[in-house]
Design a protein around this motif. Structure first.
Motif, PDB file in Angstrom:
ATOM      1  N   GLU A  17      54.026  36.690 -11.123  1.00  0.00           N
ATOM      2  CA  GLU A  17      52.818  37.526 -10.115  1.00  0.00           C
ATOM      3  C   GLU A  17      52.432  38.621 -10.597  1.00  0.00           C
ATOM      4  O   GLU A  17      51.377  38.933  -9.273  1.00  0.00           O
ATOM      5  CB  GLU A  17      54.125  37.746  -8.903  1.00  0.00           C
ATOM      6  N   MET A  18      51.917  39.011 -11.342  1.00  0.00           N
ATOM      7  CA  MET A  18      52.068  39.962 -11.977  1.00  0.00           C
ATOM      8  C   MET A  18      49.847  39.120 -12.413  1.00  0.00           C
ATOM      9  O   MET A  18      49.738  37.880 -13.248  1.00  0.00           O
ATOM     10  CB  MET A  18      51.878  40.188 -13.122  1.00  0.00           C
ATOM     11  N   PRO A  19      48.585  40.122 -12.208  1.00  0.00           N
ATOM     12  CA  PRO A  19      47.980  39.677 -12.733  1.00  0.00           C
ATOM     13  C   PRO A  19      47.517  40.188 -14.258  1.00  0.00           C
ATOM     14  O   PRO A  19      48.558  40.777 -14.817  1.00  0.00           O
ATOM     15  CB  PRO A  19      47.376  40.754 -11.555  1.00  0.00           C
ATOM     16  N   GLU A  20      46.948  39.269 -14.896  1.00  0.00           N
ATOM     17  CA  GLU A  20      46.566  39.024 -16.304  1.00  0.00           C
ATOM     18  C   GLU A  20      45.434  40.563 -16.290  1.00  0.00           C
ATOM     19  O   GLU A  20      44.524  40.984 -15.602  1.00  0.00           O
ATOM     20  CB  GLU A  20      45.175  37.558 -16.685  1.00  0.00           C
ATOM     21  N   LEU A  21      45.871  41.094 -17.427  1.00  0.00           N
ATOM     22  CA  LEU A  21      44.891  41.836 -17.713  1.00  0.00           C
ATOM     23  C   LEU A  21      44.263  41.874 -18.976  1.00  0.00           C
ATOM     24  O   LEU A  21      43.613  41.446 -19.537  1.00  0.00           O
ATOM     25  CB  LEU A  21      46.549  43.249 -18.588  1.00  0.00           C
ATOM     26  N   THR A  22      42.305  41.867 -18.148  1.00  0.00           N
ATOM     27  CA  THR A  22      41.849  40.989 -18.737  1.00  0.00           C
ATOM     28  C   THR A  22      41.392  42.342 -19.479  1.00  0.00           C
ATOM     29  O   THR A  22      41.593  43.826 -18.309  1.00  0.00           O
ATOM     30  CB  THR A  22      40.528  40.147 -17.599  1.00  0.00           C
ATOM     31  N   PRO A  23      39.752  42.175 -20.059  1.00  0.00           N
ATOM     32  CA  PRO A  23      39.199  44.050 -20.358  1.00  0.00           C
ATOM     33  C   PRO A  23      38.684  44.398 -19.072  1.00  0.00           C
ATOM     34  O   PRO A  23      38.383  45.278 -19.202  1.00  0.00           O
ATOM     35  CB  PRO A  23      38.214  43.537 -21.148  1.00  0.00           C
ATOM     36  N   GLU A  24      37.857  43.440 -18.232  1.00  0.00           N
ATOM     37  CA  GLU A  24      37.567  43.873 -16.876  1.00  0.00           C
ATOM     38  C   GLU A  24      38.412  44.811 -16.364  1.00  0.00           C
ATOM     39  O   GLU A  24      37.971  45.911 -15.141  1.00  0.00           O
ATOM     40  CB  GLU A  24      36.709  43.257 -16.334  1.00  0.00           C
ATOM     41  N   LEU A  25      39.742  44.644 -15.960  1.00  0.00           N
ATOM     42  CA  LEU A  25      40.793  44.968 -15.143  1.00  0.00           C
ATOM     43  C   LEU A  25      41.378  46.228 -16.252  1.00  0.00           C
ATOM     44  O   LEU A  25      41.332  47.918 -15.531  1.00  0.00           O
ATOM     45  CB  LEU A  25      42.141  44.428 -14.860  1.00  0.00           C
ATOM     46  N   ALA A  26      41.989  45.912 -17.336  1.00  0.00           N
ATOM     47  CA  ALA A  26      41.796  47.860 -18.380  1.00  0.00           C
ATOM     48  C   ALA A  26      40.844  48.497 -17.631  1.00  0.00           C
ATOM     49  O   ALA A  26      41.038  49.943 -17.613  1.00  0.00           O
ATOM     50  CB  ALA A  26      41.908  47.191 -19.837  1.00  0.00           C
ATOM     51  N   LYS A  27      39.257  48.516 -17.268  1.00  0.00           N
ATOM     52  CA  LYS A  27      38.560  49.334 -17.683  1.00  0.00           C
ATOM     53  C   LYS A  27      38.385  50.062 -16.606  1.00  0.00           C
ATOM     54  O   LYS A  27      38.022  51.227 -16.491  1.00  0.00           O
ATOM     55  CB  LYS A  27      36.862  48.803 -17.993  1.00  0.00           C
ATOM     56  N   LYS A  28      39.301  49.372 -15.779  1.00  0.00           N
ATOM     57  CA  LYS A  28      39.238  50.335 -14.177  1.00  0.00           C
ATOM     58  C   LYS A  28      40.214  50.699 -14.448  1.00  0.00           C
ATOM     59  O   LYS A  28      40.790  51.746 -12.951  1.00  0.00           O
ATOM     60  CB  LYS A  28      39.429  49.273 -12.877  1.00  0.00           C
ATOM     61  N   LEU A  29      41.313  51.011 -15.305  1.00  0.00           N
ATOM     62  CA  LEU A  29      42.926  51.519 -14.780  1.00  0.00           C
ATOM     63  C   LEU A  29      42.303  52.863 -15.574  1.00  0.00           C
ATOM     64  O   LEU A  29      41.402  53.423 -15.968  1.00  0.00           O
ATOM     65  CB  LEU A  29      43.763  51.235 -16.198  1.00  0.00           C
ATOM     66  N   ARG A  30      43.707  53.663 -14.258  1.00  0.00           N
ATOM     67  CA  ARG A  30      42.840  55.131 -14.612  1.00  0.00           C
ATOM     68  C   ARG A  30      44.274  56.251 -15.196  1.00  0.00           C
ATOM     69  O   ARG A  30      45.552  55.765 -14.340  1.00  0.00           O
ATOM     70  CB  ARG A  30      43.078  56.039 -13.614  1.00  0.00           C
ATOM     71  N   PRO A  31      44.190  57.090 -15.201  1.00  0.00           N
ATOM     72  CA  PRO A  31      45.591  58.177 -16.010  1.00  0.00           C
ATOM     73  C   PRO A  31      46.464  57.852 -14.329  1.00  0.00           C
ATOM     74  O   PRO A  31      45.930  58.393 -13.283  1.00  0.00           O
ATOM     75  CB  PRO A  31      45.668  59.122 -16.577  1.00  0.00           C
ATOM     76  N   LEU A  32      47.764  57.864 -14.392  1.00  0.00           N
ATOM     77  CA  LEU A  32      48.279  58.454 -13.016  1.00  0.00           C
ATOM     78  C   LEU A  32      48.119  59.573 -12.663  1.00  0.00           C
ATOM     79  O   LEU A  32      48.251  59.473 -12.129  1.00  0.00           O
ATOM     80  CB  LEU A  32      50.121  58.252 -13.545  1.00  0.00           C
ATOM     81  N   ASN A  33      47.863  60.739 -13.691  1.00  0.00           N
ATOM     82  CA  ASN A  33      48.518  61.833 -13.105  1.00  0.00           C
ATOM     83  C   ASN A  33      46.919  62.345 -11.917  1.00  0.00           C
ATOM     84  O   ASN A  33      46.892  63.414 -11.610  1.00  0.00           O
ATOM     85  CB  ASN A  33      49.085  63.348 -14.241  1.00  0.00           C
ATOM     86  N   ASP A  34      45.900  61.554 -12.289  1.00  0.00           N
ATOM     87  CA  ASP A  34      44.561  62.105 -11.627  1.00  0.00           C
ATOM     88  C   ASP A  34      44.950  61.221 -10.596  1.00  0.00           C
ATOM     89  O   ASP A  34      44.200  61.780  -9.942  1.00  0.00           O
ATOM     90  CB  ASP A  34      43.404  60.653 -12.782  1.00  0.00           C
ATOM     91  N   ILE A  35      45.693  60.097 -10.443  1.00  0.00           N
ATOM     92  CA  ILE A  35      45.187  59.460  -8.766  1.00  0.00           C
ATOM     93  C   ILE A  35      46.493  60.104  -8.132  1.00  0.00           C
ATOM     94  O   ILE A  35      46.696  60.570  -7.117  1.00  0.00           O
ATOM     95  CB  ILE A  35      46.064  58.429  -8.860  1.00  0.00           C
ATOM     96  N   LEU A  36      47.474  60.702  -9.370  1.00  0.00           N
ATOM     97  CA  LEU A  36      48.704  61.604  -8.067  1.00  0.00           C
ATOM     98  C   LEU A  36      48.014  63.029  -7.497  1.00  0.00           C
ATOM     99  O   LEU A  36      47.815  63.307  -6.429  1.00  0.00           O
ATOM    100  CB  LEU A  36      49.468  62.133  -9.017  1.00  0.00           C
ATOM    101  N   ALA A  37      46.911  63.408  -8.441  1.00  0.00           N
ATOM    102  CA  ALA A  37      45.885  64.900  -8.294  1.00  0.00           C
ATOM    103  C   ALA A  37      45.177  64.877  -6.705  1.00  0.00           C
ATOM    104  O   ALA A  37      45.172  65.396  -5.795  1.00  0.00           O
ATOM    105  CB  ALA A  37      44.839  65.374  -9.173  1.00  0.00           C
ATOM    106  N   GLU A  38      44.240  63.453  -6.615  1.00  0.00           N
ATOM    107  CA  GLU A  38      43.728  62.761  -5.665  1.00  0.00           C
ATOM    108  C   GLU A  38      44.590  62.642  -4.527  1.00  0.00           C
ATOM    109  O   GLU A  38      43.833  63.622  -3.559  1.00  0.00           O
ATOM    110  CB  GLU A  38      43.292  61.715  -6.210  1.00  0.00           C
TER     111      GLU A  38
END
Length: 94
Positions: A17-38
């Motif tokens: 059920e987990m999506p495959e980590l593709t290079p495109e998906l990896a580029k979209k990943l952001r640090p957790l603290n950035d998301i929390l700050a938002e």
């Protein structure tokens, strides 16, 4: 859950059920603290100290270490306080 099933699950989600980590998906990943700050949430982890400690390797008499440890948890903090107080007293004498 059997041991073989446990290794195929991450945080309770089966691998299939987990999506495959593709290079495109990896580029979209952001640090957790950035998301929390938002979202106005505090960052995870210990906050940065304004006066960080310095890690050292130090050889001390066994009796000194055992004496501080015998007082219970926090012995390193108490040892630091004792050394700081000794330094302050030495500066006053000078």
């Amino acid at each position: 859950m059997s041991n073989s099933n446990a290794k195929n699950r991450i945080y309770g989600v089966p691998d299939d059920e987990m999506p495959e980590l593709t290079p495109e998906l990896a580029k979209k990943l952001r640090p957790l603290n950035d998301i929390l700050a938002e979202r106005g949430l505090p960052p995870v982890g210990r906050p940065k100290s304004a006066n960080p400690k310095v890690s050292v390797s130090l050889r001390l008499d066994r009796e000194v270490v055992e004496g501080f440890k015998a007082e219970g948890p926090g012995w390193q903090t108490r040892m630091n306080a004792a050394l700081a107080e000794s330094l302050k007293a030495k500066r006053k004498r000078a």
